[in-house]
Scaffold this motif. Sequence first.
Motif, PDB file in Angstrom:
ATOM      1  N   THR A  36      18.684 -13.128  33.060  1.00 41.38           N
ATOM      2  CA  THR A  36      18.420 -12.904  31.822  1.00 41.38           C
ATOM      3  C   THR A  36      19.946 -12.611  31.105  1.00 41.38           C
ATOM      4  O   THR A  36      20.696 -11.850  31.668  1.00 41.38           O
ATOM      5  N   ILE A  38      22.204 -10.994  28.795  1.00 41.82           N
ATOM      6  CA  ILE A  38      22.141  -9.642  28.041  1.00 41.82           C
ATOM      7  C   ILE A  38      23.402  -9.127  27.455  1.00 41.82           C
ATOM      8  O   ILE A  38      24.401  -9.752  27.994  1.00 41.82           O
ATOM      9  N   LYS A  64       9.735  -8.334  22.439  1.00 46.92           N
ATOM     10  CA  LYS A  64      10.615  -9.145  21.668  1.00 46.92           C
ATOM     11  C   LYS A  64      11.709  -8.514  20.674  1.00 46.92           C
ATOM     12  O   LYS A  64      12.568  -8.985  20.385  1.00 46.92           O
ATOM     13  N   PHE A  67      15.491  -8.281  22.060  1.00 46.30           N
ATOM     14  CA  PHE A  67      16.119  -9.266  21.804  1.00 46.30           C
ATOM     15  C   PHE A  67      16.747  -9.531  20.458  1.00 46.30           C
ATOM     16  O   PHE A  67      16.287  -9.006  19.641  1.00 46.30           O
ATOM     17  N   THR A  68      17.892 -10.175  20.440  1.00 45.07           N
ATOM     18  CA  THR A  68      18.651 -10.427  19.191  1.00 45.07           C
ATOM     19  C   THR A  68      17.949 -11.653  18.241  1.00 45.07           C
ATOM     20  O   THR A  68      17.356 -12.032  18.899  1.00 45.07           O
ATOM     21  N   GLY A  92      18.260 -13.982  21.261  1.00 45.19           N
ATOM     22  CA  GLY A  92      17.598 -14.106  22.236  1.00 45.19           C
ATOM     23  C   GLY A  92      18.171 -13.345  23.349  1.00 45.19           C
ATOM     24  O   GLY A  92      17.743 -13.706  24.869  1.00 45.19           O
ATOM     25  N   LEU A  94      19.058 -10.022  25.471  1.00 44.26           N
ATOM     26  CA  LEU A  94      18.545  -8.534  25.553  1.00 44.26           C
ATOM     27  C   LEU A  94      19.439  -7.678  25.358  1.00 44.26           C
ATOM     28  O   LEU A  94      20.889  -7.865  25.760  1.00 44.26           O
TER      29      LEU A  94
END
Length: 158
Positions: A36, A38, A64, A67-68, A92, A94
Amino acid sequence: MNKKVKLGDIAQIKSGFHIDRKNRQLEGIDNKAVKTKILAPTQNDSVICEVTTKDIFEPESINKEFFTKKDDIVFNIIKEGEAKIIREEDTGILVPLNFLIIRIMDITKYDPTFLAFLLNYKKTKNQISRLSESSSMLPRVTRKDLSNLKLNIPDYNT
């Protein structure tokens, strides 16, 4: 004309996600870790964060809000309080605990790019430093520190 506003009055400020705690809870259960994207702090003085990957169990179950999103400001709570605006290509990702997520409530009144610039301004950083020193023994900025930060902001429509 300038107006003085508290950052907490114009933005939602949220802590990043506790990745290691989630992984510890799910480790050993019949789950597969998923690579993922990050945000990660960096040692480079000219860059506050970089995008890396980490194995995370069940990333789809993470809210959600962690997440950016475009126009978010991520704020590194440890590295002298550095701020970065999130562009479309940075969505999207993290956001871990080393950062705070600042989401401007009304971008028609307050420009996120300008606010990120203002948060990185030396005078503002000194103010943040004074706030964080008074609130904690650890040299880090808290959500409360940023919420109480008073900013001198020019009228967006002029």
